[in-house]
Motif scaffolding. Structure first.
Motif, PDB file in Angstrom:
ATOM      1  N   SER A 137     -66.832 -23.182 -79.113  1.00 14.60           N
ATOM      2  CA  SER A 137     -68.221 -23.073 -78.671  1.00 14.60           C
ATOM      3  C   SER A 137     -69.051 -22.242 -79.642  1.00 14.60           C
ATOM      4  O   SER A 137     -70.190 -22.602 -79.965  1.00 14.60           O
ATOM      5  CB  SER A 137     -68.270 -22.458 -77.272  1.00 14.60           C
ATOM      6  OG  SER A 137     -67.698 -23.323 -76.315  1.00 14.60           O
TER       7      SER A 137
ATOM      8  N   SER B 237     -69.831 -31.302 -73.000  1.00 15.53           N
ATOM      9  CA  SER B 237     -68.411 -31.195 -72.639  1.00 15.53           C
ATOM     10  C   SER B 237     -68.229 -31.247 -71.134  1.00 15.53           C
ATOM     11  O   SER B 237     -67.218 -31.762 -70.643  1.00 15.53           O
ATOM     12  CB  SER B 237     -67.823 -29.891 -73.198  1.00 15.53           C
ATOM     13  OG  SER B 237     -67.848 -29.893 -74.607  1.00 15.53           O
TER      14      SER B 237
ATOM     15  N   SER C 158     -63.428 -26.299 -74.875  1.00 17.56           N
ATOM     16  CA  SER C 158     -64.598 -25.453 -75.111  1.00 17.56           C
ATOM     17  C   SER C 158     -64.985 -24.834 -73.778  1.00 17.56           C
ATOM     18  O   SER C 158     -64.396 -25.119 -72.732  1.00 17.56           O
ATOM     19  CB  SER C 158     -65.760 -26.272 -75.687  1.00 17.56           C
ATOM     20  OG  SER C 158     -66.229 -27.199 -74.725  1.00 17.56           O
ATOM     21  N   TRP C 159     -65.991 -23.972 -73.809  1.00 11.66           N
ATOM     22  CA  TRP C 159     -66.429 -23.348 -72.565  1.00 11.66           C
ATOM     23  C   TRP C 159     -66.887 -24.395 -71.564  1.00 11.66           C
ATOM     24  O   TRP C 159     -66.576 -24.292 -70.376  1.00 11.66           O
ATOM     25  CB  TRP C 159     -67.574 -22.381 -72.851  1.00 11.66           C
ATOM     26  CG  TRP C 159     -67.120 -21.081 -73.434  1.00 11.66           C
ATOM     27  CD1 TRP C 159     -65.898 -20.494 -73.290  1.00 11.66           C
ATOM     28  CD2 TRP C 159     -67.889 -20.197 -74.244  1.00 11.66           C
ATOM     29  NE1 TRP C 159     -65.856 -19.305 -73.957  1.00 11.66           N
ATOM     30  CE2 TRP C 159     -67.051 -19.086 -74.557  1.00 11.66           C
ATOM     31  CE3 TRP C 159     -69.179 -20.222 -74.743  1.00 11.66           C
ATOM     32  CZ2 TRP C 159     -67.491 -18.025 -75.340  1.00 11.66           C
ATOM     33  CZ3 TRP C 159     -69.613 -19.173 -75.527  1.00 11.66           C
ATOM     34  CH2 TRP C 159     -68.779 -18.082 -75.818  1.00 11.66           C
TER      35      TRP C 159
ATOM     36  N   ILE D  64     -75.050 -23.774 -77.907  1.00 13.89           N
ATOM     37  CA  ILE D  64     -73.899 -23.573 -77.028  1.00 13.89           C
ATOM     38  C   ILE D  64     -74.140 -24.235 -75.673  1.00 13.89           C
ATOM     39  O   ILE D  64     -73.245 -24.871 -75.102  1.00 13.89           O
ATOM     40  CB  ILE D  64     -73.607 -22.071 -76.872  1.00 13.89           C
ATOM     41  CG1 ILE D  64     -73.174 -21.477 -78.216  1.00 13.89           C
ATOM     42  CG2 ILE D  64     -72.521 -21.830 -75.832  1.00 13.89           C
ATOM     43  CD1 ILE D  64     -72.960 -19.970 -78.177  1.00 13.89           C
TER      44      ILE D  64
ATOM     45  N   PHE E 254     -69.003 -17.219 -71.278  1.00 14.14           N
ATOM     46  CA  PHE E 254     -70.173 -18.055 -71.532  1.00 14.14           C
ATOM     47  C   PHE E 254     -71.456 -17.289 -71.244  1.00 14.14           C
ATOM     48  O   PHE E 254     -72.386 -17.260 -72.066  1.00 14.14           O
ATOM     49  CB  PHE E 254     -70.075 -19.314 -70.661  1.00 14.14           C
ATOM     50  CG  PHE E 254     -71.253 -20.230 -70.747  1.00 14.14           C
ATOM     51  CD1 PHE E 254     -71.436 -21.050 -71.847  1.00 14.14           C
ATOM     52  CD2 PHE E 254     -72.186 -20.285 -69.720  1.00 14.14           C
ATOM     53  CE1 PHE E 254     -72.528 -21.909 -71.925  1.00 14.14           C
ATOM     54  CE2 PHE E 254     -73.266 -21.138 -69.793  1.00 14.14           C
ATOM     55  CZ  PHE E 254     -73.440 -21.951 -70.890  1.00 14.14           C
TER      56      PHE E 254
ATOM     57  N   GLU F 172     -73.782 -28.045 -76.152  1.00 16.60           N
ATOM     58  CA  GLU F 172     -72.377 -28.437 -76.279  1.00 16.60           C
ATOM     59  C   GLU F 172     -71.655 -28.313 -74.937  1.00 16.60           C
ATOM     60  O   GLU F 172     -70.847 -29.176 -74.573  1.00 16.60           O
ATOM     61  CB  GLU F 172     -71.700 -27.549 -77.333  1.00 16.60           C
ATOM     62  CG  GLU F 172     -70.232 -27.870 -77.578  1.00 16.60           C
ATOM     63  CD  GLU F 172     -69.312 -27.219 -76.578  1.00 16.60           C
ATOM     64  OE1 GLU F 172     -68.269 -27.827 -76.257  1.00 16.60           O
ATOM     65  OE2 GLU F 172     -69.626 -26.112 -76.099  1.00 16.60           O
ATOM     66  N   SER F 173     -71.950 -27.252 -74.195  1.00 17.61           N
ATOM     67  CA  SER F 173     -71.291 -27.051 -72.907  1.00 17.61           C
ATOM     68  C   SER F 173     -71.681 -28.151 -71.923  1.00 17.61           C
ATOM     69  O   SER F 173     -70.840 -28.638 -71.155  1.00 17.61           O
ATOM     70  CB  SER F 173     -71.655 -25.675 -72.338  1.00 17.61           C
ATOM     71  OG  SER F 173     -71.217 -24.647 -73.192  1.00 17.61           O
TER      72      SER F 173
END
Length: 308
Positions: A109, A246, A258-259, A239, A285, A242-243
């Motif tokens: 992350s 994901s 990842s987170w 971040i 996070f 991306e979170s």
């Protein structure tokens, strides 16, 4: 009492010299930043999270892919955090060590946030500086192109890129970075317009310096303050993106994590009494996002105190 005029003059000169040195932009900015307790606290948090990502595996008793068959099938009762069996953060529903997986998720992350924001900052800074310095028709064409691209939902474009070209971490880096430079280009272009008619720019033009050299050696260095502030605020956005990707299952794939992936897994099992699967990745996070926000606000106040 006899006063040595030479010593007094030397002392006065040193005081004046120290005062002049203290007026430099970066020295003053550093002092104002260190006086901001929230910014310093955020910086300490980020350093600790980075150390956890870099050296956490040395403290882990299990690897991120290793299965603990003693807790598999009984994670609710035996898979909680424990120092006795080496699962400091507990295990997930497959018996994998959550501490090692959180370390790996933190690395990925942070890497996505830093690399993605670096791509966005470099592309946006160069594009905006060229548009603002060139001006005229070129500026209009470049900025209307940015307006058109900003009208396209970037999350839809990112999901489309991952579906078409495959769900890989490289495509995640490229996709997030290349669609996040638009705001940066508009900010840099506005700052470049205010710098374009400064005396040192006109002096460089009068001596025959090439336009790209002026952009690289005179305009971009004077934009480092605003670029640094925006970059610290862009990393948490990367971040978060991306979170979210994901969390939807379109981000990094197993055995990577990842987170966002860890939070998704923890949220799906929290009804079974395994709250630690959600709590630990969510904790890292949240504190990382707060750390970046505090540092970004501190840099903004330090580099441009008039905007406070």
């Amino acid at each position: 009492m006899v006063i040595d005029k030479t010593k007094m003059q030397n002392l006065s000169d040193r005081l004046v010299e120290e005062e002049v040195k203290g007026r430099s932009l970066w020295a003053d900015a550093r002092k104002r930043f260190l006086r901001n307790k929230a910014a310093v606290g955020g910086l300490i948090i980020l350093v600790l999270v980075a150390l956890f990502a870099l050296f956490g595996n040395f403290a882990a008793q299990w690897s991120n892919e290793e299965l603990d068959f003693s807790v598999m099938g009984n994670v609710r009762d035996a898979g909680g955090p424990s120092l006795a069996n080496g699962h400091f953060f507990g295990t997930d529903d497959l018996g994998r060590d959550l501490f090692a997986r959180t370390v790996q998720g933190t690395r990925i992350s942070l890497m996505v946030g830093i690399v993605g924001s670096a791509i966005a900052v470099i592309a946006g800074t160069l594009y905006g500086a060229i548009a603002g310095y060139t001006g005229g028709r070129v500026d209009n064409i470049m900025m209307r192109t940015v307006d058109i691209l900003m009208a396209i939902p970037y999350m839809f474009v990112l999901i489309l890129l991952l579906v078409v070209f495959g769900r890989s971490i490289t495509m995640l880096f490229v996709g997030i970075g290349l669609i996040s430079w638009l705001d940066m280009s508009r900010i840099v272009r506005g700052q470049t317009l205010s710098l374009r008619r400064k005396e040192f720019i006109e002096a460089a033009e009068a001596t025959g310096v090439a336009p790209f050299t002026i952009i690289r050696r005179h305009i971009v260095p004077n934009l480092l303050g605003i670029v640094a502030v925006y970059a610290t605020l862009l990393v948490p956005l990367m971040i978060l993106t991306e979170s979210f990707i994901s969390f939807l299952g379109l981000g990094v794939q197993e055995p990577l994590t990842s987170w966002g992936a860890l939070i998704s897994e923890g949220a799906s099992t929290m009804n079974y009494g395994t709250l630690w699967q959600l709590a630990f990745p969510l904790f890292f996070f949240i504190i990382t996002l707060f750390g970046f926000f505090f540092v970004g606000d501190g840099l903004r106040d330090a580099l441009d105190p008039k905007d406070r």
